[in-house]
Each structure stands twice: as structure tokens, then as C-alpha cells.
Design a protein around this motif. Structure first.
Motif, mmCIF file in Angstrom:
data_model
loop_
_atom_site.group_PDB
_atom_site.id
_atom_site.type_symbol
_atom_site.label_atom_id
_atom_site.label_comp_id
_atom_site.label_asym_id
_atom_site.label_seq_id
_atom_site.Cartn_x
_atom_site.Cartn_y
_atom_site.Cartn_z
ATOM 1 N N PRO A 226 1.041 19.204 10.772
ATOM 2 C CA PRO A 226 0.201 19.170 10.492
ATOM 3 C C PRO A 226 0.054 17.576 8.855
ATOM 4 O O PRO A 226 -0.240 17.068 9.000
ATOM 5 C CB PRO A 226 -1.108 19.745 9.561
ATOM 6 N N VAL A 227 1.229 18.036 8.204
ATOM 7 C CA VAL A 227 1.903 17.183 7.190
ATOM 8 C C VAL A 227 2.045 15.725 7.530
ATOM 9 O O VAL A 227 2.056 14.944 7.329
ATOM 10 C CB VAL A 227 2.683 18.085 6.578
ATOM 11 N N ILE A 228 3.326 16.209 9.241
ATOM 12 C CA ILE A 228 3.854 15.457 9.654
ATOM 13 C C ILE A 228 3.272 13.853 9.673
ATOM 14 O O ILE A 228 3.315 12.907 9.896
ATOM 15 C CB ILE A 228 4.601 15.757 10.832
ATOM 16 N N MET A 229 1.981 14.643 10.794
ATOM 17 C CA MET A 229 0.587 13.450 11.584
ATOM 18 C C MET A 229 0.066 13.033 10.533
ATOM 19 O O MET A 229 -0.244 12.050 10.189
ATOM 20 C CB MET A 229 -0.238 14.492 12.223
ATOM 21 N N ALA A 230 -0.552 13.957 9.518
ATOM 22 C CA ALA A 230 -0.750 13.031 7.785
ATOM 23 C C ALA A 230 -0.198 12.042 7.201
ATOM 24 O O ALA A 230 -0.666 10.588 7.015
ATOM 25 C CB ALA A 230 -1.273 13.782 7.019
ATOM 26 N N MET A 231 1.224 12.431 7.393
ATOM 27 C CA MET A 231 1.922 11.209 7.024
ATOM 28 C C MET A 231 2.303 9.790 8.150
ATOM 29 O O MET A 231 1.773 8.857 7.379
ATOM 30 C CB MET A 231 3.676 11.341 6.463
ATOM 31 N N LEU A 232 2.617 10.576 9.498
ATOM 32 C CA LEU A 232 1.983 9.045 10.344
ATOM 33 C C LEU A 232 0.312 8.773 9.317
ATOM 34 O O LEU A 232 1.115 6.637 10.084
ATOM 35 C CB LEU A 232 2.515 9.827 11.035
ATOM 36 N N VAL A 233 -0.312 9.015 9.694
ATOM 37 C CA VAL A 233 -0.928 8.589 10.231
ATOM 38 C C VAL A 233 -1.818 7.738 8.490
ATOM 39 O O VAL A 233 -2.473 6.158 8.648
ATOM 40 C CB VAL A 233 -2.317 9.059 9.536
ATOM 41 N N MET A 234 -0.858 7.788 7.286
ATOM 42 C CA MET A 234 -0.870 7.904 5.666
ATOM 43 C C MET A 234 -0.477 6.232 6.343
ATOM 44 O O MET A 234 -0.988 4.736 5.879
ATOM 45 C CB MET A 234 -1.554 7.861 4.892
ATOM 46 N N GLY A 235 0.892 6.196 6.774
ATOM 47 C CA GLY A 235 1.802 5.004 6.928
ATOM 48 C C GLY A 235 1.166 4.338 7.868
ATOM 49 O O GLY A 235 1.441 2.664 7.603
ATOM 50 N N PHE A 236 0.286 4.640 8.512
ATOM 51 C CA PHE A 236 0.144 3.580 9.702
ATOM 52 C C PHE A 236 -1.228 2.728 9.176
ATOM 53 O O PHE A 236 -1.568 1.468 8.845
ATOM 54 C CB PHE A 236 -0.284 3.798 10.933
ATOM 55 N N HIS A 237 -2.152 3.458 8.193
ATOM 56 C CA HIS A 237 -3.215 3.262 7.558
ATOM 57 C C HIS A 237 -3.391 2.249 6.042
ATOM 58 O O HIS A 237 -3.612 0.494 6.498
ATOM 59 C CB HIS A 237 -3.972 3.612 7.259
ATOM 60 N N PHE A 238 -2.319 2.672 5.285
ATOM 61 C CA PHE A 238 -1.710 1.509 4.251
ATOM 62 C C PHE A 238 -0.491 0.582 4.953
ATOM 63 O O PHE A 238 -0.302 -0.524 3.714
ATOM 64 C CB PHE A 238 -1.512 2.096 3.096
ATOM 65 N N GLY A 239 -0.112 0.918 5.683
ATOM 66 C CA GLY A 239 1.494 0.021 6.214
ATOM 67 C C GLY A 239 1.299 -0.937 7.505
ATOM 68 O O GLY A 239 0.937 -2.311 7.811
ATOM 69 N N LEU A 240 0.786 -0.182 8.691
ATOM 70 C CA LEU A 240 1.595 -1.077 9.605
ATOM 71 C C LEU A 240 -0.044 -1.261 9.993
ATOM 72 O O LEU A 240 0.203 -2.699 10.916
ATOM 73 C CB LEU A 240 1.873 -0.273 10.971
ATOM 74 N N THR A 241 -0.717 -0.989 9.514
ATOM 75 C CA THR A 241 -2.561 -1.308 10.440
ATOM 76 C C THR A 241 -3.815 -0.966 10.117
ATOM 77 O O THR A 241 -4.132 -0.261 9.760
ATOM 78 C CB THR A 241 -2.541 -0.348 11.972
ATOM 79 N N PRO A 242 -3.460 -1.453 8.631
ATOM 80 C CA PRO A 242 -4.338 -1.302 8.013
ATOM 81 C C PRO A 242 -5.629 -2.394 8.127
ATOM 82 O O PRO A 242 -6.786 -1.606 7.613
ATOM 83 C CB PRO A 242 -3.654 -2.523 6.207
ATOM 84 N N GLY A 243 -6.399 -2.931 9.102
ATOM 85 C CA GLY A 243 -7.141 -3.048 9.141
ATOM 86 C C GLY A 243 -8.398 -1.587 10.138
ATOM 87 O O GLY A 243 -9.030 -2.390 11.078
#
Length: 444
Positions: A248-265
Motif C-alpha cells: 500500500p505504501v509503494i502504491m500510495a507513493m506512486l499515486v502521489m508521484g503521478f498526481h503531483f508530478g507526471l499527471t497533475p491534471g
């Protein structure tokens, strides 16, 4: 060779089930394509998911089939009523799209089962964490990780608990309350996205300062109430050990990486939809393309049709929501406002009305949307409205039999929505009293 054994153990699948699994998979792919590079592909998502549901309809348990049919029938009836009696404009072409974004996310989350060995996740080893400590781990794990991963956390934690034994009522209540209470403050919840749209002038810091203490009260009440009502001696809880939290933590970090970095929209729900299957398939690629394709085939033909309960309930509940929303919009059109001002008394009445409607079977999003449509909020009233909407969502989804969390628990683990409502009534009453007090404090 691993690649040779990947297909050897694949069981025979009935053609109707195989076609249904492929239709559901196409629905997921079309949703992902619409997010990435081909927006027009989104038009295929609803029809594909509904086709899969229709093919699997005979296999639904009688209770699920009756409930899903009732939801769809009422929804279509309300749409027809709004069209003929209020001359409402109903976009029949988009009728199949209701709740498809959530369903696509649920299908994407199911691919987490591909992370691990071919035979599926191994049964947990070692003594389980039980009693009040285990209950605390379940509530806290779902609450903290759910603030980011939303509904997918319930499946991560719930499936892990279900490997030992079928989930018990206190385990289900901990999952329910842990996630629903996160709506009080999480900036990544669907509820927060809707509230920000309806009240763009809200002050999030004020909402957080009042919502987070209420969320902690929800956890404290769960830890006090459930041990008094149930014997938790042999009830396993979610371990907060690093090994249990790793995925869960790895998935949460990936989600945050996409949300704030790769795909903020993109919203959190959209990111989870493509990230979960992508990450799951990536973990299988080191064993070869043939191995990965074999696991993908098995998941599509076997696991996806097994999701018929969840998918049918969400799609049919979406029809009901669409019918209610259309009728409410048509009936309230006219420019009048419900209250001249939105202060303490009006806020408390609105909160209670939305929660009562949730108990009656309406999703809180309906009550919140209808309330916003009949209010003319001043800038100074938007923060109070936002808190009322979030609190009603948190309490209403915990007790409402047709809320997303309870529909998921019903479809995934076979628990009755009526049982979850009855078991949560005392909790909802206490939380409602606390919310009313907090509304008075905030408005004052």
C-alpha cells in the motif's frame, strides 16, 4: 520453463464468461485510453461494462440481481418521469456512463492480485494481531492509506484479512468506518473534489482543523464500541508492520508521484485506474512476456467475471443516481433559493437531511448536489457549506446501504447492505451529534 506452465493450469472457461471478461477488460482499456491519448475512446467504456454485466446477469446471486434490477428500474423510471412531466432534457446516449469511472477503477484495482506468485497471494504466516490492537490497525491502516488510495485501500486490507478467514462483522465495520471518516479531511477524496467544485471559495485549512478531530473521534468510538459489542479474541486485524504496509505504501507513493508530478491534471481515481494494472503487469514482466500474457489472460477470463456483484451494483446504482439528479434538477429549476442565508440552523438542517436521505438509500452526493443547486452561497458561507457537505458524506456513506463503500463490501465480501446500516446506526447517531456541535462552533 515458467512461460510454458503459465497456460497449462488455466481452467476451461465458459464462452459467455470469457466474452463477459473480455468486455469488462475492453471497458477498462477504453477508460485508460481516454485518459491518456484518445478521449473519444471513453464512449466505449459504458457500453462495454454494461455488456459484461448483461452477460453475467444470470450468474448473479438472487439477492444481488433483485437489488440491482430494482436500482436500475427506479433510475430509468425517474428519468422517464423527469422527461415527460418536467420536460427535462435527458441525454439517453450517456445513460450508460453513470458510475463507469468508479467501476473502471475497481476493475483496475483488481489487478493487484497479479502481484505475487501464480497461485495467488500466499496465506499469511505467523500469529495474527487480534483484539483491540488488531482493530486499531485495521481502522488506522484503512484511514491513513485511504486518504490517498481511496476505495482501493479497502480491497488491499480487506483481501489480506480475508486470506485467513471470511471477514467478520467487526472487521467489515472497521473497514467501513476507517475509509468513510477520511472524507472529513482528505484533500484527495472524491467528496473533496466535488465540494471544491461547488464551493470554490472554501478555506481548506478551516475544514481540516474541524474535520480531522472528528475523524479521530470516529476512530476512538470504533475502538471503544466494537470491543464491547463483539468478542475480538480471534478476530484478526491489519498489522501495521512494515511488511504489511509495503505494497500500500509503494502504491500510495506512486499515486502521489503521478498526481503531483507526471499527471497533475488527473484525479486520484483516474490515476489509480491505470496505475494499478500497469504496476501489476510490470512486476510480472521479468518472468517473460508469455508468462505475463498468461496471467493477464487468466485474470481477464476468470477474475473479472467474478466481479459481477460489484460491477452490477455500481452500474445500476449509477442509473438511480442519474435519475434522481435529473429529476431534482428539473423539479428545482426556477431560480429560488432554499435559505436566505446559510448559518447555524440552516447548516444543521441540511446536514441531517442529507444523512437521513443516505439512510433511505440515496448516496450523499445526491443530497449535496441538490442542496448546492438551491442555495446562493455568499463567499463567507462557502467554508461552512463545504464542512457540512463533507461531514454529511462521511456519516452518510458509513450508514447508507447504497454508498460506494457499502456497495463494495456487499459485492466483494457478500455482506448485506442492510446489516451494515443497522450495525452503524449507533455510530452514525453519535457522529451526527458531534458534527452538529462542530457546525455550531464553526458557524459561531
Amino acid at each position: 520453463m515458467p512461460s510454458q506452465s503459465a497456460d497449462a493450469a488455466s481452467p476451461v472457461v465458459a464462452p459467455r464468461h470469457a466474452l463477459a471478461g473480455l468486455a469488462i477488460f475492453v471497458g477498462l482499456l477504453s477508460r485508460i485510453a481516454s485518459l491518456a491519448w484518445l478521449p473519444e475512446a471513453g464512449a466505449l467504456t459504458g457500453p462495454a461494462l454494461w455488456l459484461g454485466t448483461a452477460l453475467l446477469w444470470p450468474d448473479l446471486p438472487r439477492r444481488n440481481r433483485r437489488q440491482a434490477g430494482l436500482l436500475a428500474g427506479i433510475g430509468i423510471g425517474l428519468l422517464l418521469f423527469a422527461a415527460f412531466f418536467y420536460d427535462a432534457r435527458v441525454d439517453w446516449a450517456d445513460m450508460l456512463d453513470a458510475n463507469t469511472q468508479v467501476v473502471a477503477m475497481l476493475v483496475g484495482v483488481s489487478f493487484i492480485g497479479l502481484i505475487g506468485n501464480r497461485r495467488g497471494p500466499s496465506r499469511p504466516t505467523g500469529p495474527p494481531v487480534t483484539g483491540r490492537r488488531g482493530l486499531a490497525g485495521t481502522w488506522l491502516g484503512v484511514h491513513l492509506l485511504g486518504t490517498i488510495l481511496n476505495l482501493s485501500t479497502v480491497f488491499m486490507v480487506g483481501d489480506r484479512l480475508a486470506r485467513r478467514a471470511p471477514l467478520t462483522t467487526p472487521q467489515l465495520l472497521a473497514l467501513n468506518r476507517g475509509l468513510s471518516s477520511a472524507a472529513l479531511w482528505s484533500p484527495f477524496f472524491a467528496s473533496m473534489g466535488i465540494v471544491i467544485t461547488l464551493a470554490p471559495g472554501m478555506d481548506y485549512a478551516t475544514v481540516l482543523a474541524h474535520g480531522l478531530p472528528l475523524a479521530l473521534c470516529a476512530g476512538l468510538m470504533t475502538l471503544i464500541e466494537l470491543p464491547r459489542r463483539f468478542d475480538l479474541t480471534d478476530t484478526a486485524g491489519f498489522s501495521m508492520a512494515p511488511r504489511s504496509l509495503l505494497l500500500p505504501v509503494i502504491m500510495a507513493m506512486l499515486v502521489m508521484g503521478f498526481h503531483f508530478g507526471l499527471t497533475p491534471g488527473l484525479s486520484i481515481v483516474a490515476i489509480i485506474t491505470f496505475l494499478m494494472p500497469g504496476a501489476a503487469l510490470a512486476t510480472n514482466l521479468p518472468r517473460g512476456l508469455h508468462w505475463t500474457a498468461g496471467r493477464l489472460r487468466q485474470h481477464t477470463l476468470i477474475r473479472l467475471p467474478a466481479m459481477r456483484g460489484e460491477i452490477s451494483l455500481f452500474l445500476c446504482a449509477g442509473l438511480l443516481t442519474q435519475g434522481l439528479s435529473t429529476l431534482a434538477d428539473a423539479a428545482t429549476e426556477g431560480g429560488w433559493t432554499l435559505f436566505e442565508q446559510f448559518a447555524t440552523g440552516e447548516a444543521i438542517m441540511s446536514f441531517l437531511a442529507i444523512v437521513v436521505s443516505a439512510v433511505a438509500g440515496l448516496h450523499p452526493i445526491i443530497g449535496v448536489s441538490v442542496l448546492a443547486s438551491v442555495l446562493d452561497l455568499a463567499p463567507s458561507e462557502q467554508t461552512l457549506f463545504a464542512f457540512v457537505a463533507l461531514a454529511a458524506w462521511a456519516v452518510g456513506t458509513s450508514v447508507g446501504p447504497l454508498s460506494g463503500i457499502n456497495l463494495s463490501l456487499q459485492g466483494r465480501y457478500g455482506v448485506s447492505g442492510g446489516l451494515m446500516m443497522r450495525e452503524n446506526l449507533r455510530y452514525a447517531l453519535v457522529m451526527a451529534a458531534l458534527v452538529v456541535g462542530m457546525i455550531a462552533w464553526l458557524a459561531g
